[in-house]
Motif scaffolding. Structure first.
Motif, mmCIF file in Angstrom:
data_model
loop_
_atom_site.group_PDB
_atom_site.id
_atom_site.type_symbol
_atom_site.label_atom_id
_atom_site.label_comp_id
_atom_site.label_asym_id
_atom_site.label_seq_id
_atom_site.Cartn_x
_atom_site.Cartn_y
_atom_site.Cartn_z
ATOM 1 N N ALA A 62 13.475 31.303 12.854
ATOM 2 C CA ALA A 62 12.266 32.098 12.642
ATOM 3 C C ALA A 62 11.865 32.843 13.905
ATOM 4 O O ALA A 62 11.419 33.991 13.845
ATOM 5 C CB ALA A 62 11.126 31.192 12.177
ATOM 6 N N ALA A 63 12.050 32.214 15.059
ATOM 7 C CA ALA A 63 11.730 32.890 16.316
ATOM 8 C C ALA A 63 12.626 34.097 16.534
ATOM 9 O O ALA A 63 12.165 35.161 16.940
ATOM 10 C CB ALA A 63 11.855 31.910 17.482
ATOM 11 N N ARG A 93 5.721 34.067 12.001
ATOM 12 C CA ARG A 93 5.111 33.697 13.278
ATOM 13 C C ARG A 93 4.679 32.230 13.273
ATOM 14 O O ARG A 93 4.817 31.541 14.277
ATOM 15 C CB ARG A 93 3.920 34.609 13.583
ATOM 16 C CG ARG A 93 4.322 36.044 13.856
ATOM 17 C CD ARG A 93 3.108 36.917 14.046
ATOM 18 N NE ARG A 93 2.524 36.729 15.345
ATOM 19 C CZ ARG A 93 2.929 37.309 16.450
ATOM 20 N NH1 ARG A 93 3.964 38.102 16.405
ATOM 21 N NH2 ARG A 93 2.334 37.096 17.599
ATOM 22 N N GLU A 94 4.140 31.758 12.172
ATOM 23 C CA GLU A 94 3.740 30.353 12.083
ATOM 24 C C GLU A 94 4.947 29.440 12.179
ATOM 25 O O GLU A 94 4.907 28.423 12.875
ATOM 26 C CB GLU A 94 3.016 30.099 10.765
ATOM 27 C CG GLU A 94 1.608 30.628 10.717
ATOM 28 C CD GLU A 94 0.964 30.432 9.359
ATOM 29 O OE1 GLU A 94 1.469 29.597 8.577
ATOM 30 O OE2 GLU A 94 -0.037 31.102 9.084
ATOM 31 N N ALA A 145 6.212 29.238 15.649
ATOM 32 C CA ALA A 145 5.174 28.827 16.605
ATOM 33 C C ALA A 145 4.864 29.942 17.602
ATOM 34 O O ALA A 145 4.553 29.709 18.755
ATOM 35 C CB ALA A 145 5.572 27.549 17.340
ATOM 36 N N THR A 146 4.946 31.193 17.131
ATOM 37 C CA THR A 146 4.589 32.344 17.955
ATOM 38 C C THR A 146 3.078 32.517 17.868
ATOM 39 O O THR A 146 2.530 32.531 16.766
ATOM 40 C CB THR A 146 5.288 33.613 17.432
ATOM 41 O OG1 THR A 146 6.684 33.355 17.366
ATOM 42 C CG2 THR A 146 5.033 34.802 18.325
ATOM 43 N N PRO A 147 2.403 32.668 19.009
ATOM 44 C CA PRO A 147 0.935 32.757 18.971
ATOM 45 C C PRO A 147 0.461 34.066 18.344
ATOM 46 O O PRO A 147 1.169 35.064 18.325
ATOM 47 C CB PRO A 147 0.532 32.678 20.438
ATOM 48 C CG PRO A 147 1.736 33.090 21.193
ATOM 49 C CD PRO A 147 2.917 32.706 20.363
ATOM 50 N N GLY A 148 -0.737 34.028 17.834
ATOM 51 C CA GLY A 148 -1.350 35.218 17.265
ATOM 52 C C GLY A 148 -1.168 35.293 15.768
ATOM 53 O O GLY A 148 -0.249 34.724 15.206
ATOM 54 N N ARG A 149 -2.101 36.014 15.154
ATOM 55 C CA ARG A 149 -2.045 36.213 13.710
ATOM 56 C C ARG A 149 -2.471 37.642 13.443
ATOM 57 O O ARG A 149 -3.484 38.103 13.943
ATOM 58 C CB ARG A 149 -2.968 35.239 13.004
ATOM 59 C CG ARG A 149 -2.931 35.356 11.512
ATOM 60 C CD ARG A 149 -3.420 34.068 10.862
ATOM 61 N NE ARG A 149 -3.419 34.175 9.411
ATOM 62 C CZ ARG A 149 -2.353 34.055 8.657
ATOM 63 N NH1 ARG A 149 -1.201 33.830 9.219
ATOM 64 N NH2 ARG A 149 -2.424 34.155 7.357
ATOM 65 N N GLU A 150 -1.699 38.325 12.647
ATOM 66 C CA GLU A 150 -1.974 39.705 12.305
ATOM 67 C C GLU A 150 -3.017 39.762 11.194
ATOM 68 O O GLU A 150 -2.994 38.947 10.277
ATOM 69 C CB GLU A 150 -0.654 40.328 11.833
ATOM 70 C CG GLU A 150 -0.667 41.799 11.677
ATOM 71 C CD GLU A 150 0.709 42.323 11.309
ATOM 72 O OE1 GLU A 150 0.804 43.518 11.090
ATOM 73 O OE2 GLU A 150 1.668 41.533 11.240
#
Length: 171
Positions: free
Chosen positions: A57-58, A138-139, A142-147
């Motif tokens: 996912a990353a 992103r979840e 574990a990538t920070p931030g949410r669109e």
């Protein structure tokens, strides 16, 4: 080549996620131990599969990053859909009161407005679905931030709140 590489990571992550779901769905008596997986290595297996899902996912998130900055289409398409729908409704209402060729013209205009409203709404829904897919990726990674769909409006509201808070703390 890039698309093939991205697809490979997605397939790898999907396969690992399917395997994790399959392990979770095993009956309690079948979950621990087999001739391939010993009870003490089950935790290691699950953590390795989880790592593969997060890593895939990353990589996917890095190859298809979340758009940054002002998203004009996200801001304007819902507004255009509403305006076109209002135009369609008004045209159809005016066509009821009109007679002859005016009625035909207003019905044609209403149809065009309705088609434009549906098209804008469909594109806005597509943008929403793409944003949700990126947020899920992103979840997972574990990538920070949410669109957010109306990110610009949210940013403006946050800026106004911060300035208001500064004014109140300065007095």
């Amino acid at each position: 080549m890039r698309a093939t590489n991205g697809r490979r990571y997605v397939e790898r992550g999907t396969g690992a996620a399917d395997l994790l779901r399959a392990l979770d769905s095993l009956a309690a008596q079948d979950a621990d131990g087999s001739r391939f997986v010993l009870p003490e290595s089950d935790v290691k297996l699950r953590s390795e599969l989880s790592r593969v899902v997060r890593e895939s996912a990353a990589v996917y998130t890095q190859q298809y990053p979340t758009p940054a900055g002002f998203e004009g289409a996200r801001m304007l398409l819902p507004a255009y859909a509403v305006l076109a729908a209002v135009g369609a409704v008004l045209s159809f209402i005016a066509a009821l009161a009109a007679a002859g060729s005016d009625r035909v013209g207003l019905l044609g205009a209403g149809t065009i407005y309705a088609f434009a409203a549906l098209t804008c709404a469909a594109i806005a829904a597509s943008l929403w679905e793409r944003m949700e897919r990126r947020n899920r990726a992103r979840e997972l990674s574990a990538t920070p931030g949410r669109e957010r769909y109306f990110e610009s409006i949210h940013s403006i509201i946050q800026t106004i709140r911060q300035r208001s808070a500064r004014k109140h703390t300065n007095f």
